[in-house]
Design a protein around this motif. Structure first.
Motif, PDB file in Angstrom:
ATOM      1  N   ASP A  28      59.341  10.675  40.859  1.00  0.00           N
ATOM      2  CA  ASP A  28      58.039  10.761  41.505  1.00  0.00           C
ATOM      3  C   ASP A  28      57.942   9.720  42.625  1.00  0.00           C
ATOM      4  OD1 ASP A  28      55.436  11.192  42.156  1.00  0.00           O
ATOM      5  OD2 ASP A  28      54.607  10.139  40.398  1.00  0.00           O
ATOM      6  N   TRP A  33      56.422   6.779  51.085  1.00  0.00           N
ATOM      7  CA  TRP A  33      56.255   5.528  50.325  1.00  0.00           C
ATOM      8  C   TRP A  33      57.445   4.596  50.571  1.00  0.00           C
ATOM      9  CZ3 TRP A  33      58.329   2.041  47.058  1.00  0.00           C
ATOM     10  CH2 TRP A  33      57.455   1.133  46.436  1.00  0.00           C
ATOM     11  N   ARG A  37      57.006   1.058  52.548  1.00  0.00           N
ATOM     12  CA  ARG A  37      57.072  -0.145  51.692  1.00  0.00           C
ATOM     13  C   ARG A  37      58.350  -0.939  51.877  1.00  0.00           C
ATOM     14  NH1 ARG A  37      52.643  -0.878  48.024  1.00  0.00           N
ATOM     15  NH2 ARG A  37      51.278   0.844  48.539  1.00  0.00           N
ATOM     16  N   CYS A 111      71.962 -11.594  45.736  1.00  0.00           N
ATOM     17  CA  CYS A 111      72.035 -11.191  47.149  1.00  0.00           C
ATOM     18  C   CYS A 111      72.438 -12.347  48.065  1.00  0.00           C
ATOM     19  CB  CYS A 111      70.686 -10.629  47.591  1.00  0.00           C
ATOM     20  SG  CYS A 111      70.157  -9.233  46.589  1.00  0.00           S
ATOM     21  N   ARG A 150      61.258   4.023  39.252  1.00  0.00           N
ATOM     22  CA  ARG A 150      61.181   4.287  40.691  1.00  0.00           C
ATOM     23  C   ARG A 150      60.988   3.020  41.517  1.00  0.00           C
ATOM     24  NH1 ARG A 150      55.188   6.957  41.688  1.00  0.00           N
ATOM     25  NH2 ARG A 150      54.006   5.202  40.821  1.00  0.00           N
ATOM     26  N   VAL A 154      64.890   3.161  44.176  1.00  0.00           N
ATOM     27  CA  VAL A 154      64.891   3.610  45.575  1.00  0.00           C
ATOM     28  C   VAL A 154      65.401   2.529  46.539  1.00  0.00           C
ATOM     29  CG1 VAL A 154      62.953   5.159  45.113  1.00  0.00           C
ATOM     30  CG2 VAL A 154      62.490   2.876  46.037  1.00  0.00           C
ATOM     31  N   LEU A 189      64.367 -10.856  38.488  1.00  0.00           N
ATOM     32  CA  LEU A 189      65.318  -9.862  39.006  1.00  0.00           C
ATOM     33  C   LEU A 189      66.597 -10.001  38.183  1.00  0.00           C
ATOM     34  CD1 LEU A 189      66.479  -7.773  40.889  1.00  0.00           C
ATOM     35  CD2 LEU A 189      66.639  -9.478  42.685  1.00  0.00           C
ATOM     36  N   MET A 209      63.107  -5.493  38.007  1.00  0.00           N
ATOM     37  CA  MET A 209      62.641  -6.476  39.003  1.00  0.00           C
ATOM     38  C   MET A 209      61.125  -6.538  39.050  1.00  0.00           C
ATOM     39  SD  MET A 209      63.525  -6.613  43.069  1.00  0.00           S
ATOM     40  CE  MET A 209      62.855  -5.023  43.469  1.00  0.00           C
ATOM     41  N   GLY A 211      58.953  -6.902  41.671  1.00  0.00           N
ATOM     42  CA  GLY A 211      59.067  -6.808  43.128  1.00  0.00           C
ATOM     43  C   GLY A 211      58.153  -7.769  43.870  1.00  0.00           C
ATOM     44  N   ARG A 212      56.906  -7.889  43.398  1.00  0.00           N
ATOM     45  CA  ARG A 212      55.954  -8.740  44.128  1.00  0.00           C
ATOM     46  C   ARG A 212      56.340 -10.212  44.058  1.00  0.00           C
ATOM     47  NH1 ARG A 212      50.042  -6.164  42.743  1.00  0.00           N
ATOM     48  NH2 ARG A 212      50.608  -4.025  43.279  1.00  0.00           N
ATOM     49  N   PHE A 215      59.333 -10.735  46.287  1.00  0.00           N
ATOM     50  CA  PHE A 215      58.885 -10.638  47.681  1.00  0.00           C
ATOM     51  C   PHE A 215      58.284 -11.964  48.146  1.00  0.00           C
ATOM     52  CE2 PHE A 215      57.575  -7.408  50.954  1.00  0.00           C
ATOM     53  CZ  PHE A 215      56.918  -8.279  51.800  1.00  0.00           C
ATOM     54  N   HIS A 246      69.481 -11.115  55.105  1.00  0.00           N
ATOM     55  CA  HIS A 246      69.757 -10.181  54.010  1.00  0.00           C
ATOM     56  C   HIS A 246      68.798  -9.000  54.133  1.00  0.00           C
ATOM     57  CE1 HIS A 246      70.211  -8.327  50.236  1.00  0.00           C
ATOM     58  NE2 HIS A 246      69.096  -8.812  49.716  1.00  0.00           N
ATOM     59  N   ALA A 248      66.801  -6.675  52.402  1.00  0.00           N
ATOM     60  CA  ALA A 248      66.162  -6.293  51.138  1.00  0.00           C
ATOM     61  C   ALA A 248      64.941  -5.417  51.378  1.00  0.00           C
ATOM     62  CB  ALA A 248      65.751  -7.530  50.347  1.00  0.00           C
ATOM     63  N   ASN A 249      64.205  -5.738  52.436  1.00  0.00           N
ATOM     64  CA  ASN A 249      62.965  -5.021  52.708  1.00  0.00           C
ATOM     65  C   ASN A 249      62.586  -5.360  54.150  1.00  0.00           C
ATOM     66  OD1 ASN A 249      60.154  -4.417  52.992  1.00  0.00           O
ATOM     67  ND2 ASN A 249      59.988  -4.364  50.750  1.00  0.00           N
ATOM     68  N   ARG A 251      59.821  -5.401  55.493  1.00  0.00           N
ATOM     69  CA  ARG A 251      58.625  -6.248  55.574  1.00  0.00           C
ATOM     70  C   ARG A 251      58.974  -7.715  55.318  1.00  0.00           C
ATOM     71  NH1 ARG A 251      54.533  -4.743  51.650  1.00  0.00           N
ATOM     72  NH2 ARG A 251      56.177  -3.834  50.389  1.00  0.00           N
ATOM     73  N   ILE A 252      59.958  -7.967  54.438  1.00  0.00           N
ATOM     74  CA  ILE A 252      60.411  -9.348  54.216  1.00  0.00           C
ATOM     75  C   ILE A 252      61.090  -9.870  55.486  1.00  0.00           C
ATOM     76  CG2 ILE A 252      62.047 -10.803  52.931  1.00  0.00           C
ATOM     77  CD1 ILE A 252      61.593  -9.030  50.480  1.00  0.00           C
TER      78      ILE A 252
HETATM   79  O1  UT7 Z   1      67.451  -8.558  47.491  1.00  0.00           O
HETATM   80  C1  UT7 Z   1      66.461  -9.344  46.927  1.00  0.00           C
HETATM   81  C2  UT7 Z   1      65.805  -8.609  45.862  1.00  0.00           C
HETATM   82  N1  UT7 Z   1      64.802  -7.661  46.116  1.00  0.00           N
HETATM   83  C3  UT7 Z   1      63.753  -7.803  46.944  1.00  0.00           C
HETATM   84  O2  UT7 Z   1      63.690  -8.649  47.780  1.00  0.00           O
HETATM   85  C4  UT7 Z   1      62.625  -6.849  46.775  1.00  0.00           C
HETATM   86  C5  UT7 Z   1      61.302  -7.551  46.909  1.00  0.00           C
HETATM   87  N2  UT7 Z   1      60.145  -6.686  46.688  1.00  0.00           N
HETATM   88  C6  UT7 Z   1      59.860  -5.612  47.438  1.00  0.00           C
HETATM   89  O3  UT7 Z   1      60.593  -5.270  48.340  1.00  0.00           O
HETATM   90  C7  UT7 Z   1      58.562  -4.864  47.169  1.00  0.00           C
HETATM   91  O4  UT7 Z   1      57.795  -5.596  46.241  1.00  0.00           O
HETATM   92  C8  UT7 Z   1      58.790  -3.421  46.637  1.00  0.00           C
HETATM   93  C9  UT7 Z   1      59.340  -2.543  47.747  1.00  0.00           C
HETATM   94  C10 UT7 Z   1      59.722  -3.456  45.448  1.00  0.00           C
HETATM   95  C11 UT7 Z   1      57.466  -2.823  46.196  1.00  0.00           C
HETATM   96  O5  UT7 Z   1      56.513  -2.871  47.239  1.00  0.00           O
HETATM   97  P1  UT7 Z   1      55.023  -3.369  46.924  1.00  0.00           P
HETATM   98  O6  UT7 Z   1      54.258  -3.218  48.165  1.00  0.00           O
HETATM   99  O7  UT7 Z   1      55.143  -4.755  46.331  1.00  0.00           O
HETATM  100  O8  UT7 Z   1      54.526  -2.297  45.882  1.00  0.00           O
HETATM  101  P2  UT7 Z   1      53.994  -2.519  44.393  1.00  0.00           P
HETATM  102  O9  UT7 Z   1      55.104  -2.965  43.511  1.00  0.00           O
HETATM  103  O10 UT7 Z   1      52.790  -3.402  44.476  1.00  0.00           O
HETATM  104  O11 UT7 Z   1      53.557  -1.072  43.967  1.00  0.00           O
HETATM  105  C12 UT7 Z   1      52.469  -0.400  44.625  1.00  0.00           C
HETATM  106  C13 UT7 Z   1      52.313   0.959  44.016  1.00  0.00           C
HETATM  107  C14 UT7 Z   1      52.238   0.958  42.499  1.00  0.00           C
HETATM  108  O12 UT7 Z   1      51.270   1.915  42.097  1.00  0.00           O
HETATM  109  P3  UT7 Z   1      49.815   1.447  41.639  1.00  0.00           P
HETATM  110  O13 UT7 Z   1      50.029   0.541  40.473  1.00  0.00           O
HETATM  111  O14 UT7 Z   1      49.230   0.744  42.825  1.00  0.00           O
HETATM  112  O15 UT7 Z   1      49.130   2.739  41.289  1.00  0.00           O
HETATM  113  C15 UT7 Z   1      53.608   1.464  42.060  1.00  0.00           C
HETATM  114  O16 UT7 Z   1      53.590   2.129  40.821  1.00  0.00           O
HETATM  115  O17 UT7 Z   1      53.430   1.811  44.355  1.00  0.00           O
HETATM  116  C16 UT7 Z   1      53.944   2.431  43.164  1.00  0.00           C
HETATM  117  N3  UT7 Z   1      55.379   2.631  43.335  1.00  0.00           N
HETATM  118  C17 UT7 Z   1      55.895   3.728  43.912  1.00  0.00           C
HETATM  119  N4  UT7 Z   1      55.330   4.834  44.414  1.00  0.00           N
HETATM  120  C18 UT7 Z   1      56.137   5.759  44.955  1.00  0.00           C
HETATM  121  C19 UT7 Z   1      56.387   1.802  42.989  1.00  0.00           C
HETATM  122  N5  UT7 Z   1      57.560   2.347  43.346  1.00  0.00           N
HETATM  123  C20 UT7 Z   1      57.286   3.537  43.912  1.00  0.00           C
HETATM  124  C21 UT7 Z   1      58.093   4.546  44.470  1.00  0.00           C
HETATM  125  N6  UT7 Z   1      57.469   5.633  44.980  1.00  0.00           N
HETATM  126  N7  UT7 Z   1      59.432   4.464  44.559  1.00  0.00           N
END
Ligand code: UT7
Length: 353
Positions: A28, A33, A37, A111, A150, A154, A189, A209, A211-212, A215, A246, A248-249, A251-252
């Motif tokens: 899903d 998204w 994101r 990483c 999810r 992704v 993580l 992870m 994520g927040r 981040f 690196h 990762a994102n 936005r980062i």
């Molecule tokens: O390499 C170093 C390690 N990794 C990183 O640096 C990653 C760091 N973190 C991030 O990049 C971001 O936190 C993410 C991309 C993982 C997530 O972005 P976010 O803006 O922090 O989203 P969130 O975790 O706050 O989730 C927002 C919403 C949630 O729904 P609700 O609770 O608001 O209803 C999640 O369930 O997005 C939902 N969601 C998704 N929706 C569609 C989470 N994953 C997905 C998805 N598709 N794949």
């Protein structure tokens, strides 16, 4: 004092591409998204072992340096996803390069692994213990992705990048480097299910992870590490020709670039094509940047990373005179007989049966 200079660079990415739309057929999520994101549009999925990708990247880097594997005195692999826990993946790479006796070991700093490897190489060269080091960043992360999660599935992809480091004493090469870690955030993580902690109760092996949390720490950690590296090198922000963060994102990356005050045109990004390839992301992006003509003789480059540990690190390096490879290698991976999304789905489904 002698310090590492990059004289060869190479990369290897598996042929199978998984797009965001492909992922949306098995979980899903949506292209919209994932793109907004994270900045990721697609990633590569490996059908071969991690050490196979690492070896191809290594042979390409060696050809670019005009060297043979026998010229090396250390093979170092930055990876968190080795073929096996024992032995170090560098030993498999050594065997696949057709050499032996050369020192071979892995570095696991999530990483940030490539920057940690560079830091260790710096020490080995400063003490005269090594003059030619093959440093590879290589990851096969997709087998660790649970398609029922999810929030992580992704984000990651497979790939490898490699550099040949030769000790040099002039202006060129590594000018400063710093690495750090905060183990109190180790749980934010991690990979569940793999390692001696899980021997008594086997469970699905998968990346998990917060994520927040990651981040938040990534942005401040990368900014601080890059500032320290710049100060230690005596460089102003305006001196920087290229920032290779690196991947990762997006936005980062954008937030870090803004906080550092670096012109966005000087930032190398390829996250849209590969996702997060952990320790492979910096050498992969560096190798692409050189081949795309983004590195000039004498370019001042900043590398910065953040990852599981939580770890961080940054380096400044001044490129040498040569921006063209001395040679090329025609090695490659064997063809895959399965679509990337099928490889991911089969692996993830196996744990949930
Ligand atoms: O390499 C170093 C390690 N990794 C990183 O640096 C990653 C760091 N973190 C991030 O990049 C971001 O936190 C993410 C991309 C993982 C997530 O972005 P976010 O803006 O922090 O989203 P969130 O975790 O706050 O989730 C927002 C919403 C949630 O729904 P609700 O609770 O608001 O209803 C999640 O369930 O997005 C939902 N969601 C998704 N929706 C569609 C989470 N994953 C997905 C998805 N598709 N794949």
């Amino acid at each position: 004092m002698l310090r590492p200079t990059i004289t060869g660079w190479g990369r290897c990415t598996p042929e199978s591409i998984v797009t965001n739309d492909d992922l949306a057929t098995v979980m899903d999520t949506s292209d919209e998204w994932i793109t907004t994101r994270s900045g990721i549009k697609e990633r590569r999925v490996s059908h071969v072992e991690n050490s196979d990708m690492a070896t191809v990247a290594a042979l390409r880097a060696l050809a670019a340096a005009g060297l043979e594997p026998t010229d090396l005195d250390y093979i170092m692999v930055a990876t968190a996803t080795p073929d096996r826990f024992i032995p170090a993946m560098a030993c498999h790479v050594q065997a696949k390069l057709g050499v032996n006796a050369i020192a071979a070991s892995d570095v696991n700093a999530g990483c940030t692994g490539f920057i940690y490897g560079l830091s260790l190489a710096n020490g080995l060269m400063a003490t005269g213990a090594a003059r030619r080091i093959l440093l590879i960043g290589s990851e096969r992360l997709t087998p660790y992705l649970d398609l029922e999660r999810r929030d992580t599935a992704v984000l990651f992809g497979d790939g490898a990048g490699a550099v040949v480091l030769e000790a040099a004493g002039g202006e060129e090469g590594l000018r400063s480097i710093n690495v750090g870690a905060n183990g109190t955030l180790a749980g934010s993580l991690t990979v569940e299910g793999a390692g001696s902690s899980w021997m008594e109760e086997p469970m699905p092996v998968r990346v998990v992870m917060d994520g927040r949390e990651v981040f938040r720490n990534a942005v401040v950690g990368m900014e601080a590490a890059a500032h320290k590296a710049l100060a230690d090198a005596g460089w102003a922000v305006e001196d920087v020709d290229l920032l290779i963060p690196h991947q990762a994102n997006i936005r980062i990356i954008d937030a870090t670039t803004k906080r550092l005050g670096i012109d966005p045109d000087k930032v190398v990004t390829n996250i849209d094509s590969y996702g997060n390839t952990s320790a492979a992301s910096i050498p992969l992006a560096l190798s692409e940047a050189v081949d795309q003509g983004r590195v000039a003789p004498g370019s001042k480059i900043v590398l910065v990373a953040f990852g599981a540990g939580l770890t961080w690190g940054a380096a400044t390096l001044q490129w040498g005179d040569r921006i063209r490879p001395l040679g090329t290698s025609d090695v490659g991976l064997p063809a895959s007989d399965r679509a990337g999304i099928q490889i991911m789905a089969d692996r993830s489904r196996a744990w949930h049966q």
